[in-house]
Scaffold this motif. Structure first.
Motif, PDB file in Angstrom:
ATOM      1  N   THR A 252       0.854  -1.185   0.000  1.00 38.95           N
ATOM      2  CA  THR A 252       0.000   0.000   0.000  1.00 38.95           C
ATOM      3  C   THR A 252       0.885   1.227   0.000  1.00 38.95           C
ATOM      4  N   LYS A 253       0.329   2.369  -0.439  1.00 36.62           N
ATOM      5  CA  LYS A 253       1.087   3.609  -0.463  1.00 36.62           C
ATOM      6  C   LYS A 253       1.172   4.224   0.931  1.00 36.62           C
ATOM      7  N   CYS A 254       2.308   4.863   1.208  1.00 39.50           N
ATOM      8  CA  CYS A 254       2.453   5.592   2.459  1.00 39.50           C
ATOM      9  C   CYS A 254       1.522   6.806   2.480  1.00 39.50           C
ATOM     10  N   LYS A 255       1.323   7.340   3.668  1.00 37.31           N
ATOM     11  CA  LYS A 255       0.442   8.493   3.834  1.00 37.31           C
ATOM     12  C   LYS A 255       1.110   9.807   3.436  1.00 37.31           C
ATOM     13  N   THR A 256       2.419   9.945   3.707  1.00 41.31           N
ATOM     14  CA  THR A 256       3.069  11.245   3.529  1.00 41.31           C
ATOM     15  C   THR A 256       4.242  11.233   2.564  1.00 41.31           C
ATOM     16  N   ILE A 257       4.675  10.064   2.104  1.00 43.42           N
ATOM     17  CA  ILE A 257       5.799   9.982   1.173  1.00 43.42           C
ATOM     18  C   ILE A 257       5.448   9.034   0.045  1.00 43.42           C
TER      19      ILE A 257
END
Length: 504
Positions: A252-257
């Motif tokens: 899954t994609k990170c929240k801030t990077i």
């Protein structure tokens, strides 16, 4: 069934290889002391449910036996690891098939690669992001990091996946590095200059950019094994993990990077490194059995922590073997064997003894057919795979020697070696910076020992004939063994623990 740390803990509990500790324990020294005693005896994984100063349970000694390492990779014994090595070797150096059957086999391997592609979890639906902490809420102290040894500089993360990506081409690198807590939202990362993360940081510096970095804690142990396998195949560690497990890793994609992380992880730390920003890191006890030095290391500033509800923290620690890293190395040894044979064809087998720190000394056997072949094999070994760069000693023996039997290896050294003729030294070669044995940190020598039977012109005299039992008498004794009243006696059992091969 979804693969993650929790599913593996359930498996261990079913197989009576997980012990829950309900008593209050301190993450400062006490957890490591308890775990170290279990590691020495091949004991079970430990789940500490009542940790001082935290509501988060701590798991240690998860991969403390070779058996559990195999289970983590969906295998029941070490021989299956060699089959995996054969598969990876074919991917590394594919050869045109000469038969239909070979083409079919290679097609199956390519299909396995396709199946191993990562699976994307929709943004916001990942278990690792059930709780999101950003800004002032970022506090590394919610993680019950341990301090293993009494002179360690502070708390450490030792079994996290460190994820970065190349600033130029976007290809990710997933490795396992040690991180030291410096404040509530910063840590230093300790990596060698040749590692992927360090290369990415140098590129970011050249481009005038910060390097994004994510730390995944409490992952499926299969991912740890994949990250610890630096095989020169043009595939990502996520693909390795998929090949190991037979299915793609959920990301899954990170929240801030702009990084992708394991969706099933317990914790994710999101941060950046500003090139040139460093702080002293260390000392810490390391795998050499000593405290390492203090080094200026890159500083990671974290801007987000995400985690599961009621997370579990997975950790380990380094030190003189046996430790978890040594058990992992023994399993990886089996994976490397077919790959090494493909790189250096005369090698019939090789072994990295655990007591030699799983990489400082190698024993290789060859099918000798010409003079000087043992020296050639040793030189080829050092250059075959990157992880053999810091192997200090290579002992080469005949294929008739069981390299996992220390008695046979010592016999070969004692009976076949003339130190003047058969020992050679390579000076001024790259050296492990954690190894204090060299005069200069990072630069030292290597030794090769030819313990094979010598052939002309290596020697100008006849070699003695090896002692062997009379085959007819040996066969007769086999037939009459029970008649002698000796059927219950077990013979020829090697104390393989001397070389760290069969710790249970």
């Amino acid at each position: 069934m979804t693969r993650n740390l929790r599913s593996f803990l359930n498996l261990l509990e079913q197989r009576h290889q997980l012990h829950r500790v309900k008593a209050l324990v301190d993450p400062d020294l006490e957890i490591a002391e308890i775990s170290n005693r279990l590691l020495q005896s091949g004991g079970p994984a430990l789940l500490f449910e009542n940790v001082k100063g935290s509501n988060t349970p701590v798991v240690v000694n998860l991969l403390g036996t070779v058996e559990r390492v195999c289970w983590a990779m969906d295998m029941e014994d070490q021989m299956e690891l060699e089959a995996l090595g054969e598969k990876l070797g074919k991917l590394q150096s594919p050869k045109p098939p000469k038969k239909i059957s070979q083409a079919i086999d290679f097609g199956k391997i390519l299909f396995d690669v396709v199946k191993s592609r990562p699976q994307k979890v929709l943004f916001g639906n990942a278990p690792c992001q059930e709780v999101v902490l950003q800004g002032d809420r970022v506090d590394l102290n919610i993680i019950p990091m341990i301090r293993p040894w009494c002179h360690d500089a502070g708390k450490v993360i030792t079994l996290g996946l460190v994820i970065t990506k190349d600033p130029e081409n976007g290809i990710p690198n997933i490795s396992v590095y040690r991180l030291q807590q410096q404040s509530k939202d910063t840590m230093t990362v300790h990596w060698l200059s040749v590692r992927g993360g360090a290369r990415h940081l140098r590129k970011a510096a050249e481009m005038g950019k910060k390097l994004e970095i994510a730390i995944a804690l409490g992952v499926d142990p299969l991912l740890i094994m994949a990250a610890a396998t630096p095989i020169p195949v043009d595939l990502s560690e996520w693909i390795f993990a998929g090949l190991y497990g037979g299915e793609g890793v959920q990301l899954t994609k990170c929240k801030t990077i702009d990084l992708e992380v394991p969706a099933q992880a317990e914790f994710i730390l999101e941060g950046t490194i500003t090139p040139g920003e460093v702080l002293p890191d260390g000392p810490f006890g390391d795998h050499m059995g000593y405290y390492g030095g203090v080094e200026d290391s890159p500083l990671v500033r974290f801007q987000a922590i995400t985690h599961r509800r009621d997370p579990i923290y997975l950790t380990t620690f380094s030190g003189r073997p046996p430790k978890e890293e040594a058990m992992m190395a023994i399993a990886l040894n089996r994976i490397y064997t077919p790959i090494l044979r493909q790189q250096v064809t005369e090698i019939t087998d090789f072994f990295l003894p655990m007591e030699a720190l799983s990489y400082k000394a190698a024993i290789i056997s060859i099918k000798k057919s010409y003079p000087g072949q043992a020296r050639r094999a040793a030189l080829a070994f050092w250059s075959a795979l990157p992880q053999f760069t810091y192997t200090k000693f290579v002992i080469v023996v005949d294929e008739t020697i069981n390299i996992r039997d220390p008695r046979q290896v010592v016999w070969a050294l004692s009976s076949k070696v003339d130190p003047v003729r058969d020992v050679f030294i390579l000076p001024q070669t790259p050296f492990d910076t954690l190894d204090f044995a060299s005069e200069q940190i990072g630069l030292g020598g290597r030794m090769g020992i030819d313990a094979t039977t010598k052939v002309p012109p290596e020697t100008d005299h006849e070699w003695g004939e090896a002692l062997e039992s009379d085959p007819d008498v040996a066969a007769m004794v086999d037939r009459r063994w029970a008649e002698y009243g000796l059927a219950d006696l077990k013979l020829d059992e090697v104390d393989a623990n001397l070389f760290g091969y069969d710790i249970r």
